[in-house]
Design a protein around this motif. Structure first.
Motif, PDB file in Angstrom:
ATOM      1  N   ASN A   1       0.805  -1.257  -0.133  1.00  0.00           N
ATOM      2  CA  ASN A   1      -0.120   0.137  -0.202  1.00  0.00           C
ATOM      3  C   ASN A   1       0.946   1.363   0.061  1.00  0.00           C
ATOM      4  OD1 ASN A   1      -2.459  -1.253   2.055  1.00  0.00           O
ATOM      5  ND2 ASN A   1      -2.185  -1.791  -0.023  1.00  0.00           N
ATOM      6  N   HIS A   2       1.810   1.200   0.843  1.00  0.00           N
ATOM      7  CA  HIS A   2       2.948   2.286   0.766  1.00  0.00           C
ATOM      8  C   HIS A   2       3.572   2.568  -0.555  1.00  0.00           C
ATOM      9  CE1 HIS A   2       5.688   5.448   2.586  1.00  0.00           C
ATOM     10  NE2 HIS A   2       6.570   4.771   2.002  1.00  0.00           N
ATOM     11  N   HIS A   3       3.320   1.521  -1.324  1.00  0.00           N
ATOM     12  CA  HIS A   3       4.323   1.695  -2.768  1.00  0.00           C
ATOM     13  C   HIS A   3       3.195   1.917  -3.789  1.00  0.00           C
ATOM     14  CE1 HIS A   3       8.241   1.876  -4.350  1.00  0.00           C
ATOM     15  NE2 HIS A   3       7.821   0.808  -5.246  1.00  0.00           N
ATOM     16  N   ASP A   4       2.220   2.407  -3.407  1.00  0.00           N
ATOM     17  CA  ASP A   4       0.993   2.491  -4.308  1.00  0.00           C
ATOM     18  C   ASP A   4       0.544   1.464  -5.037  1.00  0.00           C
ATOM     19  OD1 ASP A   4      -0.518   4.387  -6.098  1.00  0.00           O
ATOM     20  OD2 ASP A   4       0.866   4.209  -7.748  1.00  0.00           O
ATOM     21  N   VAL A   5       0.503   0.372  -4.381  1.00  0.00           N
ATOM     22  CA  VAL A   5      -0.022  -1.016  -4.958  1.00  0.00           C
ATOM     23  C   VAL A   5      -1.220  -1.560  -3.698  1.00  0.00           C
ATOM     24  CG1 VAL A   5       0.171  -3.529  -5.636  1.00  0.00           C
ATOM     25  CG2 VAL A   5       1.979  -1.689  -5.925  1.00  0.00           C
ATOM     26  N   THR A   6      -2.106  -1.939  -4.326  1.00  0.00           N
ATOM     27  CA  THR A   6      -3.517  -2.330  -3.822  1.00  0.00           C
ATOM     28  C   THR A   6      -3.607  -3.963  -4.155  1.00  0.00           C
ATOM     29  OG1 THR A   6      -4.825  -0.416  -3.690  1.00  0.00           O
ATOM     30  CG2 THR A   6      -6.007  -2.473  -3.395  1.00  0.00           C
ATOM     31  N   TRP A   7      -3.788  -4.845  -3.185  1.00  0.00           N
ATOM     32  CA  TRP A   7      -3.851  -6.097  -3.295  1.00  0.00           C
ATOM     33  C   TRP A   7      -5.229  -6.686  -3.029  1.00  0.00           C
ATOM     34  CZ3 TRP A   7      -0.610 -10.408  -4.489  1.00  0.00           C
ATOM     35  CH2 TRP A   7      -1.069 -11.755  -4.323  1.00  0.00           C
ATOM     36  N   VAL A   8      -6.058  -7.434  -3.808  1.00  0.00           N
ATOM     37  CA  VAL A   8      -7.237  -7.827  -3.763  1.00  0.00           C
ATOM     38  C   VAL A   8      -7.340  -9.332  -4.254  1.00  0.00           C
ATOM     39  CG1 VAL A   8      -9.894  -7.529  -4.258  1.00  0.00           C
ATOM     40  CG2 VAL A   8      -8.309  -5.443  -3.669  1.00  0.00           C
ATOM     41  N   ALA A   9      -7.866 -10.030  -3.484  1.00  0.00           N
ATOM     42  CA  ALA A   9      -8.397 -11.543  -4.124  1.00  0.00           C
ATOM     43  C   ALA A   9      -9.805 -11.468  -4.510  1.00  0.00           C
ATOM     44  CB  ALA A   9      -8.302 -12.483  -2.897  1.00  0.00           C
ATOM     45  N   VAL A  10      -9.870 -12.313  -5.452  1.00  0.00           N
ATOM     46  CA  VAL A  10     -11.219 -12.246  -6.276  1.00  0.00           C
ATOM     47  C   VAL A  10     -11.597 -13.993  -6.471  1.00  0.00           C
ATOM     48  CG1 VAL A  10     -12.398 -11.682  -8.512  1.00  0.00           C
ATOM     49  CG2 VAL A  10     -11.071 -10.048  -7.446  1.00  0.00           C
ATOM     50  N   SER A  11     -12.853 -14.146  -5.968  1.00  0.00           N
ATOM     51  CA  SER A  11     -13.311 -15.496  -6.342  1.00  0.00           C
ATOM     52  C   SER A  11     -14.604 -15.327  -6.846  1.00  0.00           C
ATOM     53  CB  SER A  11     -13.231 -16.315  -4.996  1.00  0.00           C
ATOM     54  OG  SER A  11     -11.978 -16.593  -4.388  1.00  0.00           O
ATOM     55  N   ARG A  12     -15.282 -16.333  -7.264  1.00  0.00           N
ATOM     56  CA  ARG A  12     -16.488 -16.470  -7.782  1.00  0.00           C
ATOM     57  C   ARG A  12     -17.579 -16.939  -6.853  1.00  0.00           C
ATOM     58  NH1 ARG A  12     -19.168 -19.243 -11.864  1.00  0.00           N
ATOM     59  NH2 ARG A  12     -17.741 -20.901 -11.455  1.00  0.00           N
ATOM     60  N   ALA A  13     -17.376 -17.487  -5.749  1.00  0.00           N
ATOM     61  CA  ALA A  13     -18.063 -17.778  -4.508  1.00  0.00           C
ATOM     62  C   ALA A  13     -18.940 -16.511  -4.114  1.00  0.00           C
ATOM     63  CB  ALA A  13     -17.302 -18.379  -3.364  1.00  0.00           C
ATOM     64  N   PRO A  14     -19.869 -16.830  -3.675  1.00  0.00           N
ATOM     65  CA  PRO A  14     -20.775 -15.482  -3.215  1.00  0.00           C
ATOM     66  C   PRO A  14     -20.035 -15.042  -1.922  1.00  0.00           C
ATOM     67  CG  PRO A  14     -22.176 -17.487  -3.552  1.00  0.00           C
ATOM     68  CD  PRO A  14     -20.777 -17.982  -3.515  1.00  0.00           C
ATOM     69  N   LEU A  15     -20.100 -13.753  -1.628  1.00  0.00           N
ATOM     70  CA  LEU A  15     -19.349 -12.974  -0.579  1.00  0.00           C
ATOM     71  C   LEU A  15     -19.553 -13.476   0.742  1.00  0.00           C
ATOM     72  CD1 LEU A  15     -17.755 -10.543  -0.132  1.00  0.00           C
ATOM     73  CD2 LEU A  15     -19.776  -9.224   0.312  1.00  0.00           C
ATOM     74  N   ALA A  16     -20.652 -14.142   1.251  1.00  0.00           N
ATOM     75  CA  ALA A  16     -20.910 -14.951   2.480  1.00  0.00           C
ATOM     76  C   ALA A  16     -20.038 -15.973   2.653  1.00  0.00           C
ATOM     77  CB  ALA A  16     -22.600 -15.022   2.506  1.00  0.00           C
ATOM     78  N   LYS A  17     -19.819 -16.754   1.657  1.00  0.00           N
ATOM     79  CA  LYS A  17     -19.036 -18.270   1.884  1.00  0.00           C
ATOM     80  C   LYS A  17     -17.685 -17.523   1.803  1.00  0.00           C
ATOM     81  CE  LYS A  17     -20.168 -21.555  -0.090  1.00  0.00           C
ATOM     82  NZ  LYS A  17     -20.366 -22.795  -1.370  1.00  0.00           N
TER      83      LYS A  17
ATOM     84  N   TYR B   1     -14.818 -18.187   5.078  1.00  0.00           N
ATOM     85  CA  TYR B   1     -13.567 -18.798   4.998  1.00  0.00           C
ATOM     86  C   TYR B   1     -12.628 -18.090   5.470  1.00  0.00           C
ATOM     87  CZ  TYR B   1      -9.781 -21.824   2.841  1.00  0.00           C
ATOM     88  OH  TYR B   1      -8.803 -22.613   2.832  1.00  0.00           O
ATOM     89  N   LYS B   2     -12.423 -16.815   5.007  1.00  0.00           N
ATOM     90  CA  LYS B   2     -11.946 -15.573   5.232  1.00  0.00           C
ATOM     91  C   LYS B   2     -11.533 -15.477   6.901  1.00  0.00           C
ATOM     92  CE  LYS B   2     -10.605 -10.668   4.717  1.00  0.00           C
ATOM     93  NZ  LYS B   2     -11.038  -9.540   4.323  1.00  0.00           N
ATOM     94  N   LYS B   3     -12.908 -15.589   7.691  1.00  0.00           N
ATOM     95  CA  LYS B   3     -12.594 -15.603   9.210  1.00  0.00           C
ATOM     96  C   LYS B   3     -12.115 -16.751   9.541  1.00  0.00           C
ATOM     97  CE  LYS B   3     -15.917 -15.015  12.875  1.00  0.00           C
ATOM     98  NZ  LYS B   3     -17.275 -14.944  13.315  1.00  0.00           N
ATOM     99  N   ARG B   4     -12.485 -18.010   9.077  1.00  0.00           N
ATOM    100  CA  ARG B   4     -11.580 -19.342   9.676  1.00  0.00           C
ATOM    101  C   ARG B   4     -10.346 -19.258   9.309  1.00  0.00           C
ATOM    102  NH1 ARG B   4     -12.003 -24.973   6.260  1.00  0.00           N
ATOM    103  NH2 ARG B   4     -10.007 -25.959   7.134  1.00  0.00           N
TER     104      ARG B   4
END
Length: 241
Positions: free
Chosen positions: A102-118, A122-125
């Motif tokens: 982030n400090h180096h002007d880069v944003t990281w995002v993971a993308v999946s086709r699963a619905p957000l609730a799923k 899993y992210k919480k787990r």
């Protein structure tokens, strides 16, 4: 282990010989990095909408005020019960890098086709903090060749990693990493993608194991890897913290 045991002098001779090859590999990596930066770009004209914890967002919004966006195509399909073990292994290494990216002007995002609730469950787990959004109902994963319909898998070849692979080698979801740039006019460009073992250098554990006495000690690619809460004794370790 069948390694020869030698004197310190012989070991130094062998180590210096290997060092020359390591330096060659480093210089080659530098040249490849320069060529990667010189790659032509493709303008992204298609609108994509993602489900996020903050509501619907377009691809431009995922940049989060920065000019560079790295998207990790995380294998978690709509009907999957848990995220891919290999993708989870890589993702274990991301949170510590976020402040630096982030400090180096880069944003990281993971993308999946699963619905957000799923995804959120899993992210919480897994205990992760990095941004992770859903492309459910979007063409995004299909356009970047990491998701495949039953019709795709029924063809003679499936397009993945810039070539046609046998359907038996494919799944409905496969991993990848894609990079995007947004200029001051708000135009977005696809600059780079990498698939299969391409993002392997992001997995610091593998880089450490490569220098350990037994190396990766595997019979197949990452066949020793489990989700971090599935190793024997993992629950006991977590409970102590």
């Amino acid at each position: 282990m069948q390694n020869q045991v030698v004197s310190r002098e012989q070991w130094l001779e062998a180590r210096r010989a290997l060092l020359l090859k390591e330096k060659e590999a480093t210089h080659l990596r530098d040249r490849i990095n320069a060529e990667r930066l010189a790659m032509p770009w493709v303008k992204v004209d298609k609108d994509y909408v993602f489900d996020t914890p903050q509501g619907k967002k377009g691809l431009s919004d995922l940049f989060d005020g920065r000019s560079q966006l790295m998207i990790y195509h995380f294998m978690l399909g709509p009907d999957w019960e848990a995220g891919c073990t290999g993708c989870s292994f890589l993702s274990d290494h991301v949170d510590g890098a976020l402040p630096h990216l982030n400090h180096h002007d880069v944003t990281w995002v993971a993308v999946s086709r699963a619905p957000l609730a799923k995804i959120d469950a899993y992210k919480k787990r897994m205990g992760w903090k990095f941004p992770w959004v859903s492309s459910f109902g979007s063409d995004f994963n299909f356009d970047y060749h990491v998701s495949f319909s039953p019709e795709d898998l029924a063809k003679d070849k499936v397009f993945y990693n810039f070539t046609g692979i046998e359907p038996a080698e494919a799944h409905d979801e496969l991993p990848g990493l894609s990079s995007f740039y947004k200029n001051e006019r708000g135009e977005i460009f696809h600059t780079y993608s990498s698939y299969a073992r391409g993002p392997e250098e992001l997995i610091g554990t593998l880089m450490i194991l490569d220098r350990a006495p037994k190396g990766r000690n595997e019979e197949g690619t990452m066949d020793f890897v489990k989700r971090h809460d599935e190793y024997e004794g993992a629950q006991k370790t977590q409970s102590r913290h």
